[in-house]
Motif scaffolding. Sequence first.
Motif, PDB file in Angstrom:
ATOM      1  N   MET A  83       0.834  -1.095   0.074  1.00 45.07           N
ATOM      2  CA  MET A  83       0.119   0.029  -0.009  1.00 45.07           C
ATOM      3  C   MET A  83       0.954   1.158   0.025  1.00 45.07           C
ATOM      4  SD  MET A  83      -3.035  -1.092   2.632  1.00 45.07           S
ATOM      5  CE  MET A  83      -4.360  -1.897   1.928  1.00 45.07           C
ATOM      6  N   LYS A  84       0.312   2.430  -0.361  1.00 47.20           N
ATOM      7  CA  LYS A  84       1.086   3.533  -0.693  1.00 47.20           C
ATOM      8  C   LYS A  84       1.114   4.336   0.799  1.00 47.20           C
ATOM      9  CE  LYS A  84       0.273   3.848  -5.575  1.00 47.20           C
ATOM     10  NZ  LYS A  84       1.317   3.367  -5.834  1.00 47.20           N
ATOM     11  N   LEU A  85       1.931   3.964   1.564  1.00 46.89           N
ATOM     12  CA  LEU A  85       2.096   4.459   2.928  1.00 46.89           C
ATOM     13  C   LEU A  85       3.717   4.783   3.026  1.00 46.89           C
ATOM     14  CD1 LEU A  85      -0.029   2.334   5.417  1.00 46.89           C
ATOM     15  CD2 LEU A  85      -0.490   4.578   4.604  1.00 46.89           C
ATOM     16  N   LYS A  86       3.863   5.655   3.938  1.00 46.70           N
ATOM     17  CA  LYS A  86       4.980   6.072   4.640  1.00 46.70           C
ATOM     18  C   LYS A  86       4.933   6.063   6.310  1.00 46.70           C
ATOM     19  CE  LYS A  86       7.873   7.030   1.107  1.00 46.70           C
ATOM     20  NZ  LYS A  86       9.161   6.062   0.794  1.00 46.70           N
ATOM     21  N   ILE A  87       5.507   5.728   7.093  1.00 50.73           N
ATOM     22  CA  ILE A  87       5.164   5.331   8.420  1.00 50.73           C
ATOM     23  C   ILE A  87       6.206   6.402   9.275  1.00 50.73           C
ATOM     24  CG2 ILE A  87       4.860   3.804  10.301  1.00 50.73           C
ATOM     25  CD1 ILE A  87       5.125   1.668   8.195  1.00 50.73           C
ATOM     26  N   VAL A  88       5.658   7.261  10.259  1.00 49.59           N
ATOM     27  CA  VAL A  88       6.264   7.921  11.143  1.00 49.59           C
ATOM     28  C   VAL A  88       5.741   7.455  12.408  1.00 49.59           C
ATOM     29  CG1 VAL A  88       6.233  10.315  11.977  1.00 49.59           C
ATOM     30  CG2 VAL A  88       6.246   9.932   9.561  1.00 49.59           C
ATOM     31  N   PHE A  89       7.047   7.276  13.366  1.00 48.78           N
ATOM     32  CA  PHE A  89       6.646   6.971  14.767  1.00 48.78           C
ATOM     33  C   PHE A  89       7.093   7.978  15.705  1.00 48.78           C
ATOM     34  CE2 PHE A  89       8.495   4.580  18.504  1.00 48.78           C
ATOM     35  CZ  PHE A  89       7.258   4.312  19.146  1.00 48.78           C
ATOM     36  N   THR A  90       6.165   8.273  16.502  1.00 51.84           N
ATOM     37  CA  THR A  90       6.667   9.219  17.858  1.00 51.84           C
ATOM     38  C   THR A  90       7.094   8.304  18.976  1.00 51.84           C
ATOM     39  OG1 THR A  90       5.554  11.166  17.043  1.00 51.84           O
ATOM     40  CG2 THR A  90       5.738  10.924  19.557  1.00 51.84           C
ATOM     41  N   SER A  91       8.141   8.543  19.549  1.00 57.80           N
ATOM     42  CA  SER A  91       8.720   7.963  20.717  1.00 57.80           C
ATOM     43  C   SER A  91       8.556   8.909  21.959  1.00 57.80           C
ATOM     44  CB  SER A  91       9.802   7.218  20.351  1.00 57.80           C
ATOM     45  OG  SER A  91      10.502   6.680  22.026  1.00 57.80           O
ATOM     46  N   ALA A  92       7.978   8.457  23.076  1.00 53.18           N
ATOM     47  CA  ALA A  92       8.143   9.053  24.178  1.00 53.18           C
ATOM     48  C   ALA A  92       8.916   8.418  25.472  1.00 53.18           C
ATOM     49  CB  ALA A  92       6.617   9.458  24.938  1.00 53.18           C
ATOM     50  N   SER A  93       9.268   7.146  25.044  1.00 54.56           N
ATOM     51  CA  SER A  93      10.125   6.444  26.038  1.00 54.56           C
ATOM     52  C   SER A  93      11.158   6.786  26.414  1.00 54.56           C
ATOM     53  CB  SER A  93      10.228   4.917  25.626  1.00 54.56           C
ATOM     54  OG  SER A  93      10.939   4.103  26.393  1.00 54.56           O
ATOM     55  N   GLN A  94      11.701   6.989  27.934  1.00 53.08           N
ATOM     56  CA  GLN A  94      12.746   7.130  28.290  1.00 53.08           C
ATOM     57  C   GLN A  94      13.462   6.025  29.119  1.00 53.08           C
ATOM     58  OE1 GLN A  94      12.942  10.905  30.748  1.00 53.08           O
ATOM     59  NE2 GLN A  94      11.578  11.835  28.933  1.00 53.08           N
ATOM     60  N   ARG A  95      13.721   4.726  28.312  1.00 50.11           N
ATOM     61  CA  ARG A  95      14.251   3.542  28.589  1.00 50.11           C
ATOM     62  C   ARG A  95      14.569   2.894  27.443  1.00 50.11           C
ATOM     63  NH1 ARG A  95       8.679   2.808  29.593  1.00 50.11           N
ATOM     64  NH2 ARG A  95       7.665   1.160  28.325  1.00 50.11           N
ATOM     65  N   ARG A  96      15.405   1.914  27.459  1.00 46.66           N
ATOM     66  CA  ARG A  96      16.128   1.203  26.382  1.00 46.66           C
ATOM     67  C   ARG A  96      15.012   0.243  25.703  1.00 46.66           C
ATOM     68  NH1 ARG A  96      20.252   3.749  24.787  1.00 46.66           N
ATOM     69  NH2 ARG A  96      21.628   4.324  26.579  1.00 46.66           N
ATOM     70  N   HIS A  97      14.987   0.340  24.450  1.00 46.83           N
ATOM     71  CA  HIS A  97      13.591  -0.479  23.946  1.00 46.83           C
ATOM     72  C   HIS A  97      14.346  -1.903  23.903  1.00 46.83           C
ATOM     73  CE1 HIS A  97      12.536   3.401  21.880  1.00 46.83           C
ATOM     74  NE2 HIS A  97      11.710   3.316  22.738  1.00 46.83           N
ATOM     75  N   SER A  98      12.956  -2.929  23.961  1.00 43.13           N
ATOM     76  CA  SER A  98      13.266  -4.208  23.625  1.00 43.13           C
ATOM     77  C   SER A  98      13.629  -4.156  22.155  1.00 43.13           C
ATOM     78  CB  SER A  98      11.974  -4.787  23.934  1.00 43.13           C
ATOM     79  OG  SER A  98      10.854  -4.509  23.111  1.00 43.13           O
ATOM     80  N   GLY A  99      14.212  -5.821  21.904  1.00 38.84           N
ATOM     81  CA  GLY A  99      14.664  -6.221  20.748  1.00 38.84           C
ATOM     82  C   GLY A  99      13.843  -5.855  19.572  1.00 38.84           C
ATOM     83  N   TRP A 100      12.147  -6.225  20.158  1.00 38.26           N
ATOM     84  CA  TRP A 100      11.163  -6.290  19.104  1.00 38.26           C
ATOM     85  C   TRP A 100      10.934  -4.692  18.876  1.00 38.26           C
ATOM     86  CZ3 TRP A 100       8.207  -8.019  15.705  1.00 38.26           C
ATOM     87  CH2 TRP A 100       6.902  -7.716  15.348  1.00 38.26           C
ATOM     88  N   THR A 101      11.012  -3.980  19.788  1.00 38.12           N
ATOM     89  CA  THR A 101      10.548  -2.452  19.562  1.00 38.12           C
ATOM     90  C   THR A 101      11.700  -1.798  18.801  1.00 38.12           C
ATOM     91  OG1 THR A 101       9.269  -2.176  21.637  1.00 38.12           O
ATOM     92  CG2 THR A 101       9.977  -0.068  20.548  1.00 38.12           C
ATOM     93  N   LYS A 102      12.898  -2.080  18.829  1.00 43.13           N
ATOM     94  CA  LYS A 102      14.135  -1.761  18.233  1.00 43.13           C
ATOM     95  C   LYS A 102      13.833  -2.125  16.782  1.00 43.13           C
ATOM     96  CE  LYS A 102      17.485  -1.652  21.523  1.00 43.13           C
ATOM     97  NZ  LYS A 102      18.895  -2.155  21.926  1.00 43.13           N
ATOM     98  N   TRP A 103      13.292  -3.369  16.624  1.00 45.43           N
ATOM     99  CA  TRP A 103      13.006  -3.866  14.926  1.00 45.43           C
ATOM    100  C   TRP A 103      12.018  -2.969  14.558  1.00 45.43           C
ATOM    101  CZ3 TRP A 103       8.950  -5.657  12.120  1.00 45.43           C
ATOM    102  CH2 TRP A 103       9.235  -6.405  11.027  1.00 45.43           C
ATOM    103  N   LEU A 104      10.850  -2.656  15.179  1.00 42.37           N
ATOM    104  CA  LEU A 104       9.621  -2.047  14.624  1.00 42.37           C
ATOM    105  C   LEU A 104      10.242  -0.609  14.289  1.00 42.37           C
ATOM    106  CD1 LEU A 104       6.819  -2.986  17.049  1.00 42.37           C
ATOM    107  CD2 LEU A 104       7.162  -3.674  14.677  1.00 42.37           C
ATOM    108  N   VAL A 105      10.950  -0.044  15.144  1.00 43.63           N
ATOM    109  CA  VAL A 105      11.414   1.459  14.957  1.00 43.63           C
ATOM    110  C   VAL A 105      12.299   1.554  13.869  1.00 43.63           C
ATOM    111  CG1 VAL A 105      12.776   3.453  15.886  1.00 43.63           C
ATOM    112  CG2 VAL A 105      11.076   2.173  17.281  1.00 43.63           C
ATOM    113  N   SER A 106      13.148   0.428  13.554  1.00 41.15           N
ATOM    114  CA  SER A 106      14.057   0.381  12.574  1.00 41.15           C
ATOM    115  C   SER A 106      13.429   0.409  11.085  1.00 41.15           C
ATOM    116  CB  SER A 106      15.013  -0.491  12.526  1.00 41.15           C
ATOM    117  OG  SER A 106      14.562  -1.901  12.361  1.00 41.15           O
TER     118      SER A 106
END
Length: 357
Positions: free
Chosen positions: A101-124
């Motif tokens: 689909m014709k999408l670009k994805i923007v993510f806003t992070s408010a977390s002030q801790r190290r992300h899990s491996g799963w979250t890091k993958w999503l953010v990447s």
Amino acid sequence: MADRRQAAVVDIADVEIIAPNFKKRLSGVTSTIIQLIPVQRALGQKVAALGPGLPIDLPHIRFRDLLQLWTAPRGRRFRIWHARRNIEMLPAIFMRDILRMKLKIVFTSASQRRHSGWTKWLVSRMDAVIATSGRTADYLEVPNSVVMHGIDTARFSPPADKAAAKRACGLDAGKNVVGCFGRVRHQKGTDLFVDSMIRVLPSRPDWIAIVAGRATPQHISFENDLKDRVAAAGLAARILFVGEHTNINDWYRTLDLFIAPQRWEGFGLTPLEAMATAVPVIATDVGAFPELLVTGENETGVIIPRDNLQAMADAAAGFMDEADRRHAASARARAHAMEKFSIEGEAQRLNAVYMSV
């Protein structure tokens, strides 16, 4: 009584930015979406929400409209999907990378801790990442833009007559008022505020304190314990628990000093709301608080160590005993909030990120 507000369903063909909200429970993320979308649309941004737990009159699209995301919006090559949670990133990755689909994805992070491996993958996998503060940005391992939250500086504004504002909320117009607003619980440091007031108020009869906010069922005993401490100190008439209010902006207008005593915070809007109302702020060194206040020569407030009762009492006493300092900080606080933290400014900075992708 049935909700008679008209559902604000927007034609997906006219939507360039989708703001998903995939949690029904009211949260800071949900509140951000609710407040931002009308401002973004007023500035010409073609944005709509998606998901449950939102006001029916907030411009939104339906889940079945997602079937049209293979087609780009008028005049654009892609739509922006602005995720703020893991649960909102994952379906967007599926739609963009698997369904094409014709999408670009923007993510806003408010977390002030190290992300899990799963979250890091999503953010990447994001096309752009936003951090809500410099401290949040330090925890990200990908390029990002800092866009701090803003507030409605028209809603949160000083009263024309502070004495009248106090009377309107049932307070003594002849007293100075120090306040602590937010959920009543240990994490929010409500006990630190109450204990600091028990220390400083007896020798300052011209001041009263108010706690505005709700204790959820699991925190009722915590609140009751605080009320017992206040009663035991003989200050029940001067440290007031006023509950939760939808017109919280009116309560800010009663204040001469605001204290944000949190032990932990993701971002924290209350210091901004206070400053916009021309109230100097004492805040702990958590969340984005150190980035919100101006300290030192041109102070709008002071930052103190978290979980430090003596520092809080000393800082409060300093502002209470120096009226000239308090009044100067008040004027600077309003100007600082207007210049740096209006919600219109936040919407414009978000749009710059959207346009960059």
